[in-house]
Design a protein around this motif. Structure first.
Motif, PDB file in Angstrom:
ATOM      1  N   SER A 191       0.856  -1.401   0.010  1.00  6.43           N
ATOM      2  CA  SER A 191       0.278   0.026   0.011  1.00  6.43           C
ATOM      3  C   SER A 191       0.968   1.202  -0.045  1.00  6.43           C
ATOM      4  O   SER A 191       0.560   2.253  -0.789  1.00  6.43           O
ATOM      5  N   LEU A 192       2.013   1.219   0.962  1.00  7.10           N
ATOM      6  CA  LEU A 192       2.782   2.528   0.880  1.00  7.10           C
ATOM      7  C   LEU A 192       3.873   2.755  -0.323  1.00  7.10           C
ATOM      8  O   LEU A 192       3.936   3.836  -0.716  1.00  7.10           O
ATOM      9  N   ALA A 193       4.293   1.762  -0.796  1.00  9.68           N
ATOM     10  CA  ALA A 193       5.089   1.742  -1.872  1.00  9.68           C
ATOM     11  C   ALA A 193       4.351   2.200  -3.184  1.00  9.68           C
ATOM     12  O   ALA A 193       4.613   2.752  -4.061  1.00  9.68           O
ATOM     13  N   VAL A 194       3.093   1.852  -3.233  1.00  6.66           N
ATOM     14  CA  VAL A 194       2.121   2.344  -4.568  1.00  6.66           C
ATOM     15  C   VAL A 194       2.089   3.578  -4.273  1.00  6.66           C
ATOM     16  O   VAL A 194       2.203   4.474  -5.232  1.00  6.66           O
ATOM     17  N   ALA A 195       1.682   4.064  -2.990  1.00  9.02           N
ATOM     18  CA  ALA A 195       1.367   5.568  -2.889  1.00  9.02           C
ATOM     19  C   ALA A 195       2.798   6.493  -3.240  1.00  9.02           C
ATOM     20  O   ALA A 195       2.533   7.297  -3.871  1.00  9.02           O
ATOM     21  N   ARG A 196       3.799   5.782  -2.896  1.00  8.07           N
ATOM     22  CA  ARG A 196       5.009   6.516  -3.042  1.00  8.07           C
ATOM     23  C   ARG A 196       5.305   6.582  -4.663  1.00  8.07           C
ATOM     24  O   ARG A 196       5.809   7.816  -5.086  1.00  8.07           O
ATOM     25  N   ALA A 197       5.050   5.778  -5.171  1.00  8.64           N
ATOM     26  CA  ALA A 197       5.316   5.601  -6.647  1.00  8.64           C
ATOM     27  C   ALA A 197       4.371   6.569  -7.216  1.00  8.64           C
ATOM     28  O   ALA A 197       4.856   7.222  -8.115  1.00  8.64           O
ATOM     29  N   GLY A 198       3.178   6.611  -6.746  1.00  8.09           N
ATOM     30  CA  GLY A 198       1.977   7.639  -7.214  1.00  8.09           C
ATOM     31  C   GLY A 198       2.716   9.035  -7.259  1.00  8.09           C
ATOM     32  O   GLY A 198       2.629   9.883  -8.240  1.00  8.09           O
ATOM     33  N   SER A 199       3.326   9.174  -6.052  1.00  7.61           N
ATOM     34  CA  SER A 199       3.671  10.522  -5.805  1.00  7.61           C
ATOM     35  C   SER A 199       4.714  10.896  -6.975  1.00  7.61           C
ATOM     36  O   SER A 199       4.802  11.920  -7.433  1.00  7.61           O
ATOM     37  N   HIS A 200       5.689  10.059  -7.123  1.00  8.77           N
ATOM     38  CA  HIS A 200       6.751  10.165  -8.043  1.00  8.77           C
ATOM     39  C   HIS A 200       6.354  10.078  -9.435  1.00  8.77           C
ATOM     40  O   HIS A 200       6.752  11.366 -10.157  1.00  8.77           O
ATOM     41  N   VAL A 201       5.491   9.365  -9.774  1.00  9.07           N
ATOM     42  CA  VAL A 201       5.027   9.515 -11.305  1.00  9.07           C
ATOM     43  C   VAL A 201       4.223  10.819 -11.390  1.00  9.07           C
ATOM     44  O   VAL A 201       4.289  11.346 -12.646  1.00  9.07           O
ATOM     45  N   CYS A 202       3.450  11.541 -10.414  1.00  7.39           N
ATOM     46  CA  CYS A 202       2.843  12.604 -10.728  1.00  7.39           C
ATOM     47  C   CYS A 202       3.879  13.774 -10.250  1.00  7.39           C
ATOM     48  O   CYS A 202       3.056  15.140 -10.426  1.00  7.39           O
TER      49      CYS A 202
END
Ligand code: PGA
Ligand code: ZN
Length: 431
Positions: free
Chosen positions: A116-127
């Motif tokens: 859950s947290l790794a996905v959220a952090r990846a989302g912040s990077h790609v955005c």
């Protein structure tokens, strides 16, 4: 598509106590990679989501997490590959369905949370957004009061004295996060000098606070008040006191057993004990004053002290909206501790934060006693304007990293940053 999850890979790493924990790396189709580490408690509540451990006594005394790692790599990853990383709620809910148990006992809350947290952090990077802004939006600008646990006891220390687990300082009178953290560090150093002067140990507990032998639960409070003054600050107007007795740990057969004072108190007597402490010291917050299933006791506690200070349920609520709702319905407290791994996914954690804020309660964001250097909670506390955080003393890298991340966030925000200060506490402060 840039946002597509193409890989989720978990490994077993070590936490700050040398126990295994889960780390997950999420890879997106655009090549971005993001990692998250999962924390682990010691004074865990029985109602927390299940932290899956191998139980194989030949490895780490049974504390290995290879089953949880395997659940990420073999069960969760195949399901989520191809998903859009920005669809956090859908991804979290899919993992809950895949697990299918009320307490995440099939896949493990540690497996689910890591993803859950790794996905959220990846989302912040790609955005291309800082994590706090990705989570909380473009108006997120509130920096929390650091509630710094500078004396450790209970099961976080080799401490044959105080029964209370955490004695915290709250430098709420500062005008910025940076200044409050500086004040907290100065008090920490003043306390160290004071302990040395008295010939007391300056060895630290699990959360970086000093853990000397003391003869009562008041002695650490007296030492802290003195340290605040020696740092040139005022106990009360500048710096308040918060405590987490973690009382479930000393609740035995319906009584609160205070070993230091050789007393066994009923719930009502324990409440009277806290009332005396609140009268004598500048308390702004008390966490887990009573035990995890002592609902009747909590009602008395809230009736007696709930208008004066913030009363936080940790083991009582375990970041679980059903338990928090019961607390709201029965008037048991006025705040909930927020720990990601107690409930096991970001979406559920945010639901807990939103529920308490909607009801005018406090949301007190917290690390665990076993941590990694992952600073996710620093961004989360800003993103959701929770106003206060506890993440240990200004010592030990895994604690300081969260505070340092808040310094970075404040710096990023520049003049837009606002420090939550005294208003961070649901009852304000009395000075
Ligand atoms: P834990 O302690 O992480 O060991 O559970 C923290 C707390 O009780 O707040
Ligand atoms: Zn606690």
């Amino acid at each position: 598509m840039d946002f597509e999850i193409v890989d989720l890979n978990a490994i077993e790493i070590m936490d700050s106590r040398g126990n295994p924990t889960v780390e997950v790396e999420c890879t997106l189709s655009c090549g971005i990679k993001a990692r998250a580490g999962v924390p682990s408690g010691a004074s865990t509540g029985v109602h927390e989501a299940l932290e899956l451990r191998d139980g194989d006594k030949k490895r780490f005394g049974g504390k290995g997490v290879l089953k949880a790692v395997n659940n990420v790599n073999e069960i969760i990853a195949p399901e989520l590959i191809g998903a859009d990383c920005r669809e956090q709620a859908a991804i979290d809910l899919e993992m809950l369905e895949l697990d299918g148990t009320p307490n995440k006992s099939k896949l493990g809350a540690n497996a689910i949370l890591g993803v859950s947290l790794a996905v959220a952090r990846a989302g912040s990077h790609v955005c291309d957004l800082p994590l706090f802004a990705y989570l909380g939006g473009s108006c997120a600008n509130s920096l929390p009061v650091p509630n710094m646990n500078i004396m450790n006891g209970g099961c976080h220390a080799n401490w044959q004295g105080a029964d209370f687990q955490e004695f915290m300082i709250a430098p709420y009178g500062a005008s910025s996060f940076r200044e409050s953290f500086e004040w907290g560090c100065e008090v920490y150093h003043a306390l160290k000098a004071l302990l040395k002067d008295k010939g007391m140990s300056v060895g630290v507990g699990d959360e970086g606070g000093f853990a000397p032998q003391v003869s009562s639960n008041r002695e650490p409070l007296d030492l802290i008040v003195k340290a605040i003054e020696q740092a040139g600050l005022k106990a009360g107007p500048d710096v308040g006191i918060a405590a987490d007795p973690a009382s479930t740990e000393f609740y035995k057969n319906g009584k609160y057993v205070l070993n230091t004072e050789k007393r066994e108190l009923t719930s009502a007597e324990m409440v009277a004990y806290y009332k005396d402490l609140v009268a004598d010291y500048p308390f702004c917050l008390l966490e887990d004053g009573l035990a995890e299933d002592d609902w009747e006791g909590w009602k008395i506690l809230n009736a007696e002290l709930g208008q004066t200070i913030e009363l936080v349920g940790d083991d009582l609520f375990v970041t679980n909206v059903e338990r928090i709702q019961r607390g709201i319905d029965e008037n048991c407290a006025n705040s909930a501790l927020i720990k990601l791994n107690q409930i096991g996914s970001l979406t559920e954690t945010i639901a807990a934060i939103r529920l308490v804020i909607r009801k005018g309660w406090g949301a007190f964001v917290s690390h665990r006693s076993g941590e990694t250097v992952d600073s996710f909670i620093a961004d989360m506390v800003v993103g959701f304007d929770c106003g206060k955080i506890k993440t240990g003393a200004p010592a030990r890298g895994e604690r300081v990293e969260k505070y340092n991340q808040l310094l970075r966030i404040e710096n990023t925000l520049g003049t837009a940053a606002r420090y939550a200060g005294k208003n961070a506490y649901v009852r304000g402060v009395r000075f």
